[in-house]
Enzyme design. Structure first.
Site, short mmCIF file in Angstrom:
data_model
loop_
_atom_site.label_atom_id
_atom_site.label_comp_id
_atom_site.label_asym_id
_atom_site.label_seq_id
_atom_site.Cartn_x
_atom_site.Cartn_y
_atom_site.Cartn_z
N SER A 47 0.81 -1.22 0.00
CA SER A 47 0.00 0.00 0.00
C SER A 47 0.85 1.27 0.00
O SER A 47 0.32 2.36 -0.23
CB SER A 47 -0.95 0.00 1.20
OG SER A 47 -1.92 -1.02 1.08
N GLY A 221 -4.68 -2.05 -0.64
CA GLY A 221 -3.93 -1.68 -1.83
C GLY A 221 -3.65 -0.19 -1.83
O GLY A 221 -4.20 0.57 -1.02
N GLY A 223 -3.21 3.86 -3.33
CA GLY A 223 -3.80 4.85 -4.21
C GLY A 223 -5.26 5.17 -3.94
O GLY A 223 -5.85 4.81 -2.93
N CYS A 248 -9.49 -2.17 4.09
CA CYS A 248 -8.78 -0.97 3.63
C CYS A 248 -9.28 -0.53 2.24
O CYS A 248 -10.39 -0.05 2.12
CB CYS A 248 -7.28 -1.19 3.67
SG CYS A 248 -6.33 0.35 3.70
N TYR A 293 -7.28 7.80 1.98
CA TYR A 293 -8.64 8.15 1.57
C TYR A 293 -9.63 7.60 2.59
O TYR A 293 -9.34 6.65 3.32
CB TYR A 293 -8.96 7.59 0.18
CG TYR A 293 -8.20 8.28 -0.92
CD1 TYR A 293 -8.79 9.28 -1.68
CD2 TYR A 293 -6.88 7.93 -1.20
CE1 TYR A 293 -8.09 9.93 -2.69
CE2 TYR A 293 -6.16 8.58 -2.20
CZ TYR A 293 -6.78 9.58 -2.94
OH TYR A 293 -6.08 10.22 -3.92
N HIS A 333 -6.67 -2.57 9.57
CA HIS A 333 -6.11 -3.87 9.21
C HIS A 333 -6.27 -4.86 10.36
O HIS A 333 -5.49 -4.85 11.31
CB HIS A 333 -4.63 -3.74 8.85
CG HIS A 333 -4.39 -3.10 7.53
ND1 HIS A 333 -4.19 -3.83 6.37
CD2 HIS A 333 -4.36 -1.80 7.16
CE1 HIS A 333 -4.03 -3.00 5.35
NE2 HIS A 333 -4.13 -1.76 5.81
N GLU A 335 -5.56 -7.90 10.38
CA GLU A 335 -4.43 -8.84 10.40
C GLU A 335 -3.19 -8.24 11.05
O GLU A 335 -2.17 -8.93 11.21
CB GLU A 335 -4.10 -9.29 8.97
CG GLU A 335 -3.26 -8.34 8.15
CD GLU A 335 -3.97 -7.09 7.67
OE1 GLU A 335 -3.31 -6.21 7.11
OE2 GLU A 335 -5.21 -7.01 7.84
#
Length: 374
Positions: A47, A221, A223, A248, A293, A333, A335
């Site tokens: 990311s 990921g 962007g 995410c 974002y 996250h 994880e």
């Protein structure tokens, strides 16, 4: 040690010392990460593609680099900035120093600047474009060029797997869509016995259904989520057909597919110490986060999504649930890797939802087809 310069688009220049790889010219979005530990997982998080990371903790590299804690094989960040890079790490798992590792990966580092000043500037001004160079040049010209640079918008396609692959298991069948997946997500699924098929970012709904999964997980990921229209379309085509869990970027894609809007945060959430409230249980988790974002609060009105989690620092949306279908998402996250494991149980909750389909749903249909055809 040679000099190295960081130039920001607002004209600010930081002069420090070089470590890691040499560089003629590297540019990207300058962001900061607030974790005290976990720098190896941070460096290897896809990311961070296209970004220059500033670590707020002043001493980085003290336990070195090992081969167990990577979140992807090849780090995707543009550069790393620290107050001090440890030259002689000490840890029983250490195999490389931070500087040697970055040199091997072709990633430049900058140390010896006032990272507190840089982070404060980002917090006040918002995320800035930056350029790292090794030589004395016309700084005014470099600033002009930097302001003219357009950052790439195809980050997901450059970090996603190219071909599908399978990690076998004997329990729930999961299709994991790779938008820049951290290995921690895959690890959490395989540790629970799941049969996981990892597919590229541009996989269609029909291709997903060919794997006859019990559920779909959309990964993290890099962007802007609006630069991933194929992901939005995938969710639209799967709504009501399969349970979906988004993490995410996957969370943002679900929101867009259901009619919500996303917008950039001023300086993002990146670190391992972000408090999040679960509105369903009134519990507070400490979470690992990495995003620039967020889902717009105003856009949630009059669409079939309800808010399940909020960030306590700024009240931004951290979790969503579909009001009719088995679709869930979190901005943080669960994880971890790095970070606390407070929200780890969300994987069990998602898999529990899949098990409710055993008597008359997707899994039962698949098992019946297998029996008839044998």
């Amino acid at each position: 040690m040679s000099n190295r310069y960081l130039i920001l688009e607002d004209g600010t220049i930081f002069k420090g010392k070089a470590f890691g790889a040499s560089v003629a010219d590297v540019h990207g979005e300058v962001v900061f990460q607030t974790g005290m530990t976990g720098y190896q997982e941070t460096l290897s998080d896809p990311s961070y593609k296209g970004q220059i990371i500033v670590m707020t903790y002043p001493l980085i590299g003290n336990y070195g680099i090992n081969h167990d804690d990577f979140e992807t094989v090849n780090p995707k960040l543009q550069a790393l900035i620290v107050k001090e890079c440890v030259k002689y790490p000490s840890n029983f798992r250490n195999e490389h120093s931070l500087s040697d590792f970055l040199r091997q990966e072709g990633i430049p580092g900058l140390e010896g600047i006032d990272t507190r000043q840089l982070v404060k500037k980002i917090r006040i001004s918002g995320t800035l474009k930056g350029k790292m160079i090794d030589t004395e040049v016309d700084h005014d010209l470099e600033i002009k060029h930097l302001n003219e640079i357009e950052l790439p918008t195809n980050q997901v396609s450059s970090v996603s797997t190219i071909k599908p692959y399978v990690v076998p298991g004997r329990k729930e069948r999961i299709v994991l869509v790779d938008y820049g997946m951290k290995h921690g997500i895959l690890r959490e699924l395989t540790e629970r016995g799941c049969h996981v098929t990892v597919v590229p970012h541009n996989t269609t709904a029909e291709e997903v259904l060919q794997h006859r999964p019990d559920g779909v997980l959309l990964s993290n990921g890099p962007g802007n989520p609006k630069d991933v229209p194929e992901g939005v379309q995938l969710v639209k085509d799967l709504i009501g057909r399969l349970p979906i869990f988004g993490i995410c970027l996957g969370h943002q894609l679900i929101a867009l597919a259901c009619g919500a809007n996303t917008e950039p945060l001023k300086f993002g959430h990146r670190g391992v110490n972000h408090p999040v409230r679960d509105l369903l249980t009134d519990e507070v988790y400490m979470t690992s986060q990495n995003h620039g974002y967020t889902v717009s609060l105003e856009s949630i009105k009059n669409i079939p999504l309800t808010i399940t989690h909020v960030a306590l620092n700024d009240q931004s949306i951290e979790g969503l649930k579909h009001v009719q279908h088995k679709i869930y998402s979190v901005q943080f996250h669960p994880e971890s890797s790095p970070g606390p494991t407070d929200a780890n149980r969300l994987f069990e909750e998602f898999l529990g939802e899949l098990n409710e389909n055993q008597q008359g749903g997707i899994k039962a249909c698949r098992n019946e087809q297998t029996y008839i055809g044998s």
